[in-house]
Design an enzyme around this catalytic site. Structure first.
Site, PDB file in Angstrom:
ATOM      1  N   GLY A 106       4.492 -14.959   9.089  1.00  0.00           N
ATOM      2  CA  GLY A 106       3.728 -15.837   8.211  1.00  0.00           C
ATOM      3  C   GLY A 106       3.897 -15.422   6.763  1.00  0.00           C
ATOM      4  N   GLY A 107       2.834 -15.642   5.987  1.00  0.00           N
ATOM      5  CA  GLY A 107       2.886 -15.320   4.562  1.00  0.00           C
ATOM      6  C   GLY A 107       3.124 -13.847   4.307  1.00  0.00           C
ATOM      7  N   GLY A 122      37.055 -19.367 -12.803  1.00  0.00           N
ATOM      8  CA  GLY A 122      35.650 -19.060 -13.081  1.00  0.00           C
ATOM      9  C   GLY A 122      35.246 -17.731 -12.474  1.00  0.00           C
ATOM     10  CB  ALA A 123      36.109 -16.080  -9.307  1.00  0.00           C
TER      11      ALA A 123
HETATM   12  C1  HXC Z   1      -6.692 -10.235  13.943  1.00  0.00           C
HETATM   13  C2  HXC Z   1      -5.055  -9.332  15.242  1.00  0.00           C
HETATM   14  C3  HXC Z   1      -4.065 -10.044  14.528  1.00  0.00           C
HETATM   15  C4  HXC Z   1      -4.494 -10.887  13.467  1.00  0.00           C
HETATM   16  C5  HXC Z   1      -3.103  -8.895  16.044  1.00  0.00           C
HETATM   17  N1  HXC Z   1      -4.399  -8.632  16.166  1.00  0.00           N
HETATM   18  N2  HXC Z   1      -2.870  -9.757  15.064  1.00  0.00           N
HETATM   19  N3  HXC Z   1      -6.348  -9.418  14.939  1.00  0.00           N
HETATM   20  N4  HXC Z   1      -5.807 -10.937  13.185  1.00  0.00           N
HETATM   21  N5  HXC Z   1      -3.618 -11.581  12.734  1.00  0.00           N
HETATM   22  C6  HXC Z   1      -5.037  -7.742  17.112  1.00  0.00           C
HETATM   23  C7  HXC Z   1      -4.996  -8.272  18.526  1.00  0.00           C
HETATM   24  O1  HXC Z   1      -6.040  -9.170  18.758  1.00  0.00           O
HETATM   25  C8  HXC Z   1      -5.143  -6.990  19.320  1.00  0.00           C
HETATM   26  O2  HXC Z   1      -6.513  -6.654  19.296  1.00  0.00           O
HETATM   27  C9  HXC Z   1      -4.420  -5.976  18.479  1.00  0.00           C
HETATM   28  O3  HXC Z   1      -4.328  -6.527  17.165  1.00  0.00           O
HETATM   29  C10 HXC Z   1      -3.005  -5.704  18.960  1.00  0.00           C
HETATM   30  O4  HXC Z   1      -2.381  -6.952  19.145  1.00  0.00           O
HETATM   31  P1  HXC Z   1      -1.615  -7.347  20.489  1.00  0.00           P
HETATM   32  O5  HXC Z   1      -1.531  -8.808  20.498  1.00  0.00           O
HETATM   33  O6  HXC Z   1      -2.247  -6.656  21.644  1.00  0.00           O
HETATM   34  O7  HXC Z   1      -0.217  -6.666  20.223  1.00  0.00           O
HETATM   35  P2  HXC Z   1       1.215  -7.191  20.615  1.00  0.00           P
HETATM   36  O8  HXC Z   1       1.244  -7.635  22.019  1.00  0.00           O
HETATM   37  O9  HXC Z   1       2.138  -6.107  20.200  1.00  0.00           O
HETATM   38  O10 HXC Z   1       1.452  -8.466  19.683  1.00  0.00           O
HETATM   39  C11 HXC Z   1       1.505  -8.319  18.322  1.00  0.00           C
HETATM   40  C12 HXC Z   1       1.517  -9.712  17.644  1.00  0.00           C
HETATM   41  C13 HXC Z   1       0.316 -10.555  18.150  1.00  0.00           C
HETATM   42  C14 HXC Z   1       2.825 -10.417  17.998  1.00  0.00           C
HETATM   43  C15 HXC Z   1       1.473  -9.475  16.140  1.00  0.00           C
HETATM   44  O11 HXC Z   1      -0.841  -9.766  18.057  1.00  0.00           O
HETATM   45  C16 HXC Z   1       0.123 -11.803  17.373  1.00  0.00           C
HETATM   46  O12 HXC Z   1       0.808 -12.802  17.596  1.00  0.00           O
HETATM   47  N6  HXC Z   1      -0.840 -11.781  16.442  1.00  0.00           N
HETATM   48  C17 HXC Z   1      -1.156 -12.945  15.638  1.00  0.00           C
HETATM   49  C18 HXC Z   1      -0.108 -13.129  14.616  1.00  0.00           C
HETATM   50  C19 HXC Z   1      -0.454 -14.234  13.665  1.00  0.00           C
HETATM   51  O13 HXC Z   1      -0.423 -15.389  14.014  1.00  0.00           O
HETATM   52  N7  HXC Z   1      -0.925 -13.830  12.482  1.00  0.00           N
HETATM   53  C20 HXC Z   1      -1.308 -14.752  11.466  1.00  0.00           C
HETATM   54  C21 HXC Z   1      -0.033 -15.143  10.764  1.00  0.00           C
HETATM   55  S1  HXC Z   1      -0.342 -16.284   9.513  1.00  0.00           S
HETATM   56  P3  HXC Z   1      -7.212  -5.905  20.508  1.00  0.00           P
HETATM   57  O14 HXC Z   1      -8.655  -6.049  20.209  1.00  0.00           O
HETATM   58  O15 HXC Z   1      -6.791  -6.587  21.748  1.00  0.00           O
HETATM   59  O16 HXC Z   1      -6.729  -4.512  20.403  1.00  0.00           O
HETATM   60  C22 HXC Z   1      -0.500 -15.359   8.202  1.00  0.00           C
HETATM   61  C23 HXC Z   1      -0.809 -16.153   7.006  1.00  0.00           C
HETATM   62  C24 HXC Z   1      -0.691 -15.299   5.823  1.00  0.00           C
HETATM   63  O17 HXC Z   1      -0.351 -14.214   8.226  1.00  0.00           O
HETATM   64  C25 HXC Z   1      -0.626 -16.175   4.639  1.00  0.00           C
HETATM   65  C26 HXC Z   1      -0.471 -15.364   3.420  1.00  0.00           C
HETATM   66  C27 HXC Z   1      -0.089 -16.218   2.270  1.00  0.00           C
END
Ligand code: HXC
Length: 521
Positions: free
Chosen positions: A170-171, A405-406
């Site tokens: 994501g971001g 040009g290069a």
């Molecule tokens: C809150 C999160 C989290 C998140 C992971 N966790 N990502 N908690 N916010 N974004 C937590 C999980 O719930 C879990 O908690 C622990 O971290 C470990 O994650 P797992 O899923 O067990 O680990 P894994 O299987 O290794 O998977 C990792 C992962 C997955 C692929 C990153 O967790 C995932 O898909 N997370 C969401 C990713 C996502 O969509 N993020 C938002 C992106 S958008 P517990 O309690 O079970 O230990 C974004 C916008 C930003 O970032 C914009 C900025 C401009």
């Protein structure tokens, strides 16, 4: 003081933070990853890490967040030394809520970047995070925005290095993207704007995380990853190596390291390195490695846009940025990716007082609809812009082809090149002899009665053209190159020229006052 309860409490708190969540650490290790603290320990000179904000905690209460608190809030920040030189380090801790980024997690990162700016020391950001902490909503987004803003403030002031050692989605990808270098770890890291599930839902494409944004993909296709490592340990080694070539900030010169290679060393094998047939390739790495201080060439982007080569090296101990065309790939032509690769590197060197040495063997910009429609004009213009804008010493060696040009783009005198020399094998002209002969002798060629006769005539005209224009002496006669030199004397000469030019400073280069230019992007 030893028996005071306050002291005991502090010790207990610290101990809790330092030992971490044993269960989550086990999971982290099972994925082949080190913990954030282990990564910092590997990076830092022993005993130099000084942590800040150990007791920071989030203040979110919704979605059960009041029950999910850890001191440090999923990121470790502080100062350390690498080879004695100070550094600001940021390491996301995946063992707390997947290293997700909330308000206070972000505030710690921003504070660390601000420290690096005020102290003038580089930042190393070890990324390992699930992205925006979903429970913290817009506060997490605000946190990202603040980090991006400070990454931009720091750009060109202190070197910024990102290691991607886990998820970065994501971001979240934009903080590394705003930094100077990205190092990715094979197998355990990935970077993408939208993950496989969203990709499938949006456009029906099936792809896994590694195919979409793994280290190999970003190192060879997108050009996002400057370097890749087999594991966390190797990634840290690469960070240290990179740091050894660059200064701590834009007001300093890079560290000089004498590796004991004789500055007067001549390499006579260079005299025969360029093949007699001008259309035959040779390996530009051979040229670079035989000229720079032995074993000092450190390539950046080795797997992307391989028709261009960029990297750091040393000449008599001084750090230099090397830019070159590679005749082994696409004849060393400049295309969109090579243009991006070169211009970005030239700009880094210019920000951080690193002289640029360019080795030229370029037949031109790559023709065709794919390139034209992809914006080769815009991308190619970046090379012109970056070299023209750069005020560090710019030295160039025209090894063989320098066409059109290069020729102008590759550190020519006309873009402010300080010292440009050519080997006797150089061909400096508007275009290649075959193409030129086809155009200027078109009528004579049309008169040929048979294809064989046409071929004969073309051969004759081509060699006539080559004799007249495709050599270094026409350019030398105008002073467009400073000297025609024997290949074997390239190293001693470049070192002499570099040492004469080291006192070149921005203030002595006339640039009209402006806010900033408008580089084509
Ligand atoms: C809150 C999160 C989290 C998140 C992971 N966790 N990502 N908690 N916010 N974004 C937590 C999980 O719930 C879990 O908690 C622990 O971290 C470990 O994650 P797992 O899923 O067990 O680990 P894994 O299987 O290794 O998977 C990792 C992962 C997955 C692929 C990153 O967790 C995932 O898909 N997370 C969401 C990713 C996502 O969509 N993020 C938002 C992106 S958008 P517990 O309690 O079970 O230990 C974004 C916008 C930003 O970032 C914009 C900025 C401009």
């Amino acid at each position: 003081m030893a028996s005071r309860p306050e002291l005991a409490k502090l010790r207990e708190l610290r101990e809790k933070v330092l030992s971490g969540d044993a269960e989550a650490i086990k999971v982290q290790r099972s994925k082949g990853k080190l913990t954030a603290r282990e990564r910092i320990e590997l990076l830092s000179d022993p005993g130099t890490f000084m942590e800040i904000d150990m007791f920071v905690r989030h203040r979110a209460t919704e979605f059960g967040m009041d029950k999910r608190v850890a001191l440090g809030d999923g990121v470790i920040t502080g100062f350390c030394r690498v080879d004695g030189r100070p550094l600001v380090v940021i390491a996301q801790d995946f063992t707390f809520m997947g290293g997700s980024l909330g308000e206070m997690h972000a505030a710690k990162i921003v504070k660390a970047i601000q420290y690096s700016l005020s102290a003038g020391i580089p930042i190393v950001f070890l990324n390992d995070s699930g992205g925006a902490r979903i429970q913290e909503g817009v506060d997490a987004l605000k946190g990202y925005g603040d980090i991006f803003y400070w990454n931009v403030q720091a750009s060109g002031v202190v070197p910024q290095i990102a290691v991607i050692a886990g998820p970065c989605a994501g971001g979240a990808v934009y903080s590394p993207a705003l930094m100077d270098f990205i190092i990715m770890v094979r197998g355990t890291s990935y970077m993408f704007i939208t993950g496989p599930r969203v990709v499938k839902a949006a456009i029906g494409e099936e792809v896994d995380e590694q195919q979409l944004g793994g280290a190999e993909v970003h190192a060879s296709k997108s050009g996002m990853a400057h370097l890749i490592a087999n594991d966390d340990r190797e990634a840290i080694t690469l960070v240290k190596k990179l740091l050894s070539y660059i200064p701590s900030n834009n007001m300093e010169d890079p560290p000089r390291v004498d590796v004991g290679d004789d500055p007067e060393r001549r390499d006579y094998t260079l005299d025969d390195l360029v093949p007699e047939d001008p259309n035959k390739p040779y390996n530009m790495y051979e040229v670079i490695n035989r000229i720079v201080d032995s074993n000092t060439f450190f390539e950046i982007h080795p797997f992307w846009a391989r028709n261009a080569i960029v990297g750091f090296a040393r000449l008599n101990g001084y750090t230099v940025g090397i830019v070159a065309n590679q005749p082994m790939y696409l004849a060393g032509v400049l295309d969109i990716d090579a243009s991006d690769k070169i211009s970005r590197f030239v700009r880094f060197c210019d920000c951080f007082n690193i002289p640029i040495i360019t080795f030229v063997d370029v037949p031109g910009y790559l023709p065709g609809t794919k390139q034209e429609h992809g914006g080769i004009i815009r991308h190619g213009a970046k090379v012109l812009y970056a070299y023209s804008e750069a005020t560090v010493p710019k030295l160039a060696v025209i090894v063989r082809k320098a066409y059109g040009g290069a020729y102008i783009a590759m550190s020519s005198k006309h873009l402010g090149g300080d010292f440009v020399v050519a080997w006797p094998t150089a061909e400096i002209a508007v275009m290649g002899p075959e193409g030129a002969a086809e155009i200027i002798w078109r009528r004579e060629l049309e008169k040929a009665k048979t294809p064989e006769e046409r071929d004969e005539l073309l051969k004759k005209f081509t060699s006539e053209y080559r004799e007249k224009f495709a050599n270094p002496y026409v350019a030398a006669a105008r002073g467009y190159i400073d000297a025609v030199i024997e290949p074997n004397e390239t190293r001693p000469l470049l070192i002499k020229a570099l040492e004469y030019l080291l006192t070149k400073r921005e203030v002595r280069v006339r640039v009209p006052p402006k806010k900033h230019g408008n580089m084509p992007v």
